[in-house]
Design a protein around this motif. Sequence first.
Motif, PDB file in Angstrom:
ATOM      1  N   LEU A  50     -22.216-159.792  74.714  1.00 40.05           N
ATOM      2  CA  LEU A  50     -23.557-159.151  75.000  1.00 40.05           C
ATOM      3  C   LEU A  50     -24.078-158.268  73.559  1.00 40.05           C
ATOM      4  O   LEU A  50     -25.111-158.409  73.306  1.00 40.05           O
ATOM      5  CB  LEU A  50     -23.627-158.120  76.234  1.00 40.05           C
ATOM      6  N   VAL A  51     -23.120-157.797  73.098  1.00 39.81           N
ATOM      7  CA  VAL A  51     -23.205-156.952  71.846  1.00 39.81           C
ATOM      8  C   VAL A  51     -23.743-158.063  70.588  1.00 39.81           C
ATOM      9  O   VAL A  51     -24.749-157.935  69.963  1.00 39.81           O
ATOM     10  CB  VAL A  51     -22.105-156.339  71.315  1.00 39.81           C
ATOM     11  N   THR A  78     -39.966-149.911  71.788  1.00 41.84           N
ATOM     12  CA  THR A  78     -39.336-150.559  73.205  1.00 41.84           C
ATOM     13  C   THR A  78     -40.096-151.528  73.533  1.00 41.84           C
ATOM     14  O   THR A  78     -39.323-152.412  73.919  1.00 41.84           O
ATOM     15  CB  THR A  78     -39.357-149.359  74.155  1.00 41.84           C
ATOM     16  N   ALA A  79     -41.338-151.705  73.332  1.00 37.86           N
ATOM     17  CA  ALA A  79     -42.146-152.949  73.904  1.00 37.86           C
ATOM     18  C   ALA A  79     -41.674-153.987  73.111  1.00 37.86           C
ATOM     19  O   ALA A  79     -41.639-155.339  73.515  1.00 37.86           O
ATOM     20  CB  ALA A  79     -43.374-152.688  73.563  1.00 37.86           C
ATOM     21  N   SER A  80     -41.304-153.971  71.777  1.00 37.75           N
ATOM     22  CA  SER A  80     -40.842-154.825  70.886  1.00 37.75           C
ATOM     23  C   SER A  80     -39.639-155.508  71.329  1.00 37.75           C
ATOM     24  O   SER A  80     -39.382-156.724  71.278  1.00 37.75           O
ATOM     25  CB  SER A  80     -40.769-154.351  69.439  1.00 37.75           C
ATOM     26  N   VAL A  81     -38.686-154.775  71.876  1.00 37.38           N
ATOM     27  CA  VAL A  81     -37.626-155.252  72.570  1.00 37.38           C
ATOM     28  C   VAL A  81     -37.607-155.931  73.789  1.00 37.38           C
ATOM     29  O   VAL A  81     -37.319-157.228  73.895  1.00 37.38           O
ATOM     30  CB  VAL A  81     -36.462-154.184  72.964  1.00 37.38           C
ATOM     31  N   VAL A  82     -38.864-155.830  74.733  1.00 33.59           N
ATOM     32  CA  VAL A  82     -39.189-156.606  75.607  1.00 33.59           C
ATOM     33  C   VAL A  82     -39.657-157.815  75.327  1.00 33.59           C
ATOM     34  O   VAL A  82     -39.406-158.755  75.682  1.00 33.59           O
ATOM     35  CB  VAL A  82     -40.196-155.836  76.567  1.00 33.59           C
ATOM     36  N   TRP A 132     -26.324-157.441  85.853  1.00 32.77           N
ATOM     37  CA  TRP A 132     -26.657-155.840  85.869  1.00 32.77           C
ATOM     38  C   TRP A 132     -26.134-155.385  84.381  1.00 32.77           C
ATOM     39  O   TRP A 132     -27.016-154.491  83.810  1.00 32.77           O
ATOM     40  CB  TRP A 132     -25.831-155.134  87.201  1.00 32.77           C
ATOM     41  N   ALA A 133     -24.870-155.835  83.953  1.00 34.15           N
ATOM     42  CA  ALA A 133     -24.379-155.345  82.755  1.00 34.15           C
ATOM     43  C   ALA A 133     -25.231-155.848  81.596  1.00 34.15           C
ATOM     44  O   ALA A 133     -25.340-155.036  80.624  1.00 34.15           O
ATOM     45  CB  ALA A 133     -23.042-155.982  82.601  1.00 34.15           C
ATOM     46  N   THR A 134     -25.988-156.899  81.725  1.00 34.77           N
ATOM     47  CA  THR A 134     -26.600-157.517  80.752  1.00 34.77           C
ATOM     48  C   THR A 134     -28.032-156.578  80.599  1.00 34.77           C
ATOM     49  O   THR A 134     -28.517-156.296  79.460  1.00 34.77           O
ATOM     50  CB  THR A 134     -27.353-158.994  81.118  1.00 34.77           C
ATOM     51  N   ASN A 135     -28.556-156.219  81.682  1.00 32.24           N
ATOM     52  CA  ASN A 135     -29.571-155.174  81.786  1.00 32.24           C
ATOM     53  C   ASN A 135     -29.560-153.837  81.132  1.00 32.24           C
ATOM     54  O   ASN A 135     -30.142-153.177  80.268  1.00 32.24           O
ATOM     55  CB  ASN A 135     -30.080-155.308  83.310  1.00 32.24           C
ATOM     56  N   VAL A 136     -28.084-153.329  81.542  1.00 30.46           N
ATOM     57  CA  VAL A 136     -27.773-152.102  80.784  1.00 30.46           C
ATOM     58  C   VAL A 136     -27.451-152.105  79.134  1.00 30.46           C
ATOM     59  O   VAL A 136     -28.367-151.203  78.393  1.00 30.46           O
ATOM     60  CB  VAL A 136     -26.100-151.732  81.215  1.00 30.46           C
ATOM     61  N   ILE A 137     -27.122-153.498  78.783  1.00 28.79           N
ATOM     62  CA  ILE A 137     -27.131-153.444  77.176  1.00 28.79           C
ATOM     63  C   ILE A 137     -28.555-153.472  76.652  1.00 28.79           C
ATOM     64  O   ILE A 137     -28.980-153.070  75.705  1.00 28.79           O
ATOM     65  CB  ILE A 137     -26.186-154.745  76.859  1.00 28.79           C
ATOM     66  N   ALA A 138     -29.412-154.264  77.477  1.00 30.07           N
ATOM     67  CA  ALA A 138     -30.908-154.532  77.052  1.00 30.07           C
ATOM     68  C   ALA A 138     -31.385-152.947  76.939  1.00 30.07           C
ATOM     69  O   ALA A 138     -32.173-152.726  75.938  1.00 30.07           O
ATOM     70  CB  ALA A 138     -31.605-155.328  77.946  1.00 30.07           C
ATOM     71  N   ALA A 139     -31.167-152.299  77.973  1.00 30.10           N
ATOM     72  CA  ALA A 139     -31.656-150.837  78.015  1.00 30.10           C
ATOM     73  C   ALA A 139     -31.384-150.157  76.918  1.00 30.10           C
ATOM     74  O   ALA A 139     -31.918-149.144  76.438  1.00 30.10           O
ATOM     75  CB  ALA A 139     -31.507-150.237  79.191  1.00 30.10           C
ATOM     76  N   VAL A 193     -30.491-150.937  73.858  1.00 34.13           N
ATOM     77  CA  VAL A 193     -31.109-151.570  72.843  1.00 34.13           C
ATOM     78  C   VAL A 193     -32.475-150.851  72.719  1.00 34.13           C
ATOM     79  O   VAL A 193     -32.762-150.242  71.484  1.00 34.13           O
ATOM     80  CB  VAL A 193     -31.148-152.988  72.694  1.00 34.13           C
ATOM     81  N   GLY A 194     -33.146-150.744  73.644  1.00 31.14           N
ATOM     82  CA  GLY A 194     -34.544-149.997  73.792  1.00 31.14           C
ATOM     83  C   GLY A 194     -34.268-148.422  73.376  1.00 31.14           C
ATOM     84  O   GLY A 194     -35.077-148.120  72.832  1.00 31.14           O
TER      85      GLY A 194
END
Length: 295
Positions: free
Chosen positions: A88-89, A224-228, A262-269, A271-272
């Motif tokens: 994920l990193v 943060t929108a650019s990450v999304v 869920w863990a992937t969502n945590v990493i994405a958050a 990054v934002g």
Amino acid sequence: MATAAAADQRRAPFAAGVTRATSVVATFLGVLAGLWALWEAFKWVGEATGFRLGRFAVNDRTFPHLHDIIGALFEPSRRNGPLLLEVLVDAALYTAREAVVGFAMGAVVGFAIGVVLSHSALLQRGFLPYIVASQTIPILAIAPMVVVWLGSRGIAGWMSVAVIAAYLTFFPVAISTLRGLQSADARALELMESYAAGRWAVLWKVRVPASLPFLFAAFKISATASVVGAIIGELPAGVPDGLGTAILNFNQYYSLAPTRLWATNVIAALVGIAFFLAVVVAERLVVRRAPEHYA
């Protein structure tokens, strides 16, 4: 005595900075602990009472323990494979690169649009409604078209994702730039006019400095929108290495291993959050005053 007083005076800003940083960290950890407690309390109550809302029921699949989600990061992503955290990193770094380019592109385009519109009320009336309307089109409808236009292989696919991220970035910057440029002090504008200053001189010496608070407020949103945008753009572009693909893959196995998604969502958050904090640091370096004074 004078030397000691001078030394104390020099140490005072550093001590104040340390105290402020300690307070911020303590507040962050306190809020995190509170949210963790609320999460676990809701899960416990939901399971104990059999809470249901339509098809939603509180259980380990729909609402896993937070420690299980964090623990999943330190489990192998596949048999004899690297840890999920390592995978994920790497994906986060790839997505972050796309988001950085998209954020830069969107910020430049948005700033340019704001500057042009600020010089003409006619252009504002003519083009501003279309700029606003562009944001009513769902990004999921725009992303496939961008991929078709620019391609989905190699660098073309990577740039397609950056353009999609830029699409979500330019609008807040354009609107905030326009508002910021129009917020310049009338007395300063009159003074520049009395000096017979040209438009560019007025722009860079008066209007742009006045717009910085508005710009950085927009940058925080756009970062943060650019990450999304990058994550969403990776799906139609078929990018195999980013967080978008990881989310899609783990979504397919959600019923078997929900903690991985869920863990992937945590990493994405995270990054934002990192993008947001980078803008905050840049703001303090450029504007040199606390953002809460004008945010």
